[in-house]
Enzyme design. Structure first.
Site, mmCIF file in Angstrom:
data_model
loop_
_atom_site.group_PDB
_atom_site.id
_atom_site.type_symbol
_atom_site.label_atom_id
_atom_site.label_comp_id
_atom_site.label_asym_id
_atom_site.label_seq_id
_atom_site.Cartn_x
_atom_site.Cartn_y
_atom_site.Cartn_z
ATOM 1 C CE LYS A 184 37.262 -34.154 -20.364
ATOM 2 N NZ LYS A 184 38.671 -34.549 -20.059
ATOM 3 C CD GLU A 258 36.830 -39.797 -35.038
ATOM 4 O OE1 GLU A 258 36.988 -41.009 -34.754
ATOM 5 O OE2 GLU A 258 37.722 -38.950 -34.947
ATOM 6 C CB CYS A 292 39.752 -43.419 -34.094
ATOM 7 S SG CYS A 292 39.929 -41.898 -35.047
ATOM 8 C CD GLU A 389 39.449 -48.245 -31.300
ATOM 9 O OE1 GLU A 389 39.742 -47.429 -32.183
ATOM 10 O OE2 GLU A 389 38.631 -48.002 -30.389
#
Length: 478
Positions: A184, A258, A292, A389
């Site tokens: 997906k 991850e 990331c 983040e």
């Protein structure tokens, strides 16, 4: 942005890629409508132009795709590794041959500069398929037993920041080890995954081995929870990763995650300043900071702080923001209105908490989603911009006096995905790297990737490794 040089426009032609007005789901080797007929639109972040209408997968479509993958698994897993390798090599070559089309498509759908999709993303995508094609007939020598077996059907959910590269990271090792795939893609960037579906058909890949289901979070949740999925691989936010871990807990499913990061880029007083500045810029402003493992926290030794910041500000003033299809562009568009809103909110909170904000003179285009490169100084470890983040072109600057203080500040985060060290002393690199709780530590560089090298995190940055020999284990019954 202001520059000592004037650059004439150098746009890549978007006519090199044909975008259909609508796309279906890719199930069992064919494009098909969603069971409930739902569709959604994908837009270009730089212009807000609607690029195409996409079929929206639901639970019934997930079930259909998993059944197709399960049926295909019997024959695909029984093939000799050398035969599976032929398909992977073929896919890699087609990606190379069609890389210009894919680079333009990725830039249009994602918003990142064409020079990044052309020079970084596409070469790495092809390299991953070449690399794992080489492993397909050598699995008995990978260190996981003499005859490791595939798991079955892999359910994979990927993010929007590197749509095609994350696809390659996941599909290449899954196919090499004999698994079949239901993937997906993110709802804001489905086009390159659907293009890849056509690459699979062009390569003659057997029906059902790869299935692509564009859709929203409900489709991803249904895929993760499906009882006939043997392996779940997810790249994305830590919050969603935690929810996935709860979903698969107690099941037979193998899981790799991850997740987010808040990488520290540590600059010591003996570092080559000009080289470090280039690494800092690459670490946080590559792909508009939507990475990331971005080096979003700069830890600089006090004695060189002023010199480094002066040089960094001069360098930021030369970056060019604008049309992502222009080959001169350094900073492209933010991927979506939602992500731009999040970046803006966190930056405003940083200012409200007392951090000092700086951006170079920058004219933002009227249409699209844009955010100027931003620097925060006078930052403490308690500031939101040093903890959360942001996932945007925002750098927080902190200082340190000793190596131990640098390590303590670098590790003072719930994340543990990446870090960078800048110094001329090899002994210091090794000493500091051994103390950093990060999955990858770069020395005198940043954001360097290779398919032979494993990548992954500690703590809230996830677990498991992708890439290299280590990336095979996640798809094998060991």
């Amino acid at each position: 942005m202001a520059s000592a040089f004037e650059y004439a426009p150098a746009p890549e032609s978007r006519s090199v890629v044909d975008i259909a007005p609508s796309y279906g789901l890719f199930i069992d080797g064919e494009f098909t409508e969603a069971a409930d007929g739902k569709v959604f639109k994908t837009v270009s972040p730089s212009t807000e132009e609607v690029l195409s209408e996409i079929a929206q997968a639901g639970e019934a479509d997930v079930d259909r795709a998993v059944k197709a993958a399960r049926k295909a698994f019997e024959k695909w897993s029984a093939l000799p590794g050398s035969e599976r390798a032929k398909y992977l090599f073929r896919i890699a070559r087609i990606i190379q041959e069609r890389s210009r089309e894919l680079a333009v498509l990725e830039t249009l759908d994602n918003g990142k500069p064409i020079k990044e999709t052309r020079d970084a993303d596409l070469p790495l995508v092809a390299a991953h398929f070449f690399y794992y094609a080489g492993w397909a007939d050598k699995l008995g020598h990978a260190g996981f037993g003499a005859d490791p077996r595939p798991l079955g059907v892999a359910g994979q959910v990927i993010p929007w920041n590197f749509p095609l590269l994350m696809l390659a990271w996941k599909i290449a090792p899954a196919l090499a080890t004999g698994n079949t795939v239901v993937l997906k893609p993110a709802e804001t960037t489905p086009l390159s995954a659907l293009f890849f579906a056509d690459v699979c058909r062009q390569a003659g890949l057997p029906r059902g081995v790869v299935n692509i289901l564009p859709g929203y979070g409900d489709a991803g949740a249904a895929l993760v929870a499906h009882p006939d999925v043997n392996k779940v691989a997810f790249t994305g936010s830590t919050a969603v990763g935690k929810e996935i871990a709860r979903t698969v807990a107690g099941s037979h499913k193998k899981l790799t995650l991850e997740l987010g990061g808040k990488g520290a880029n540590i600059v010591f007083d003996d570092a080559p300043i000009d080289q470090a500045v280039e690494g800092i810029v690459n670490g946080i402003f590559f792909n508009q900071g939507q990475v990331c493992c971005a080096g979003s926290r700069l830890l600089v030794q006090e004695s060189v702080q002023e010199e480094l910041l002066d040089s960094l500000k001069r360098r930021l003033s030369t970056l060019r923001l604008g049309d992502p299809l222009d080959k001169n562009t350094d900073i492209g568009a933010i991927n979506s209105e939602e992500q731009l809103s999040r970046i803006t909110s966190l930056v405003e909170r940083g200012e409200a908490e007392g951090a000092e904000r700086w951006s170079p003179a920058c004219e933002l285009p009227e249409a699209g989603y844009w955010f100027a490169p931003t620097l925060f100084t006078n930052v403490t470890q308690a500031h939101t911009v040093a903890r959360d983040e942001i996932f945007g072109p925002v750098l927080s600057v902190l200082t340190f006096r000793t190596p131990d203080e640098a390590v303590a500040k670098a590790n003072n985060t719930p994340y543990g995905l990446s870090a960078g060290i800048w110094t001329e002393k090899g002994s210091r690199i090794l000493a500091v790297a051994n103390k950093l709780r990060a999955g990858v530590v770069w020395s005198n560089t940043f954001n360097k990737f290779d398919p032979t090298s494993p990548f992954g995190g500690y703590k809230e940055s996830g677990f498991g490794r992708e890439g290299g020999r280590h990336g095979l284990e996640a798809y094998l019954d060991v």
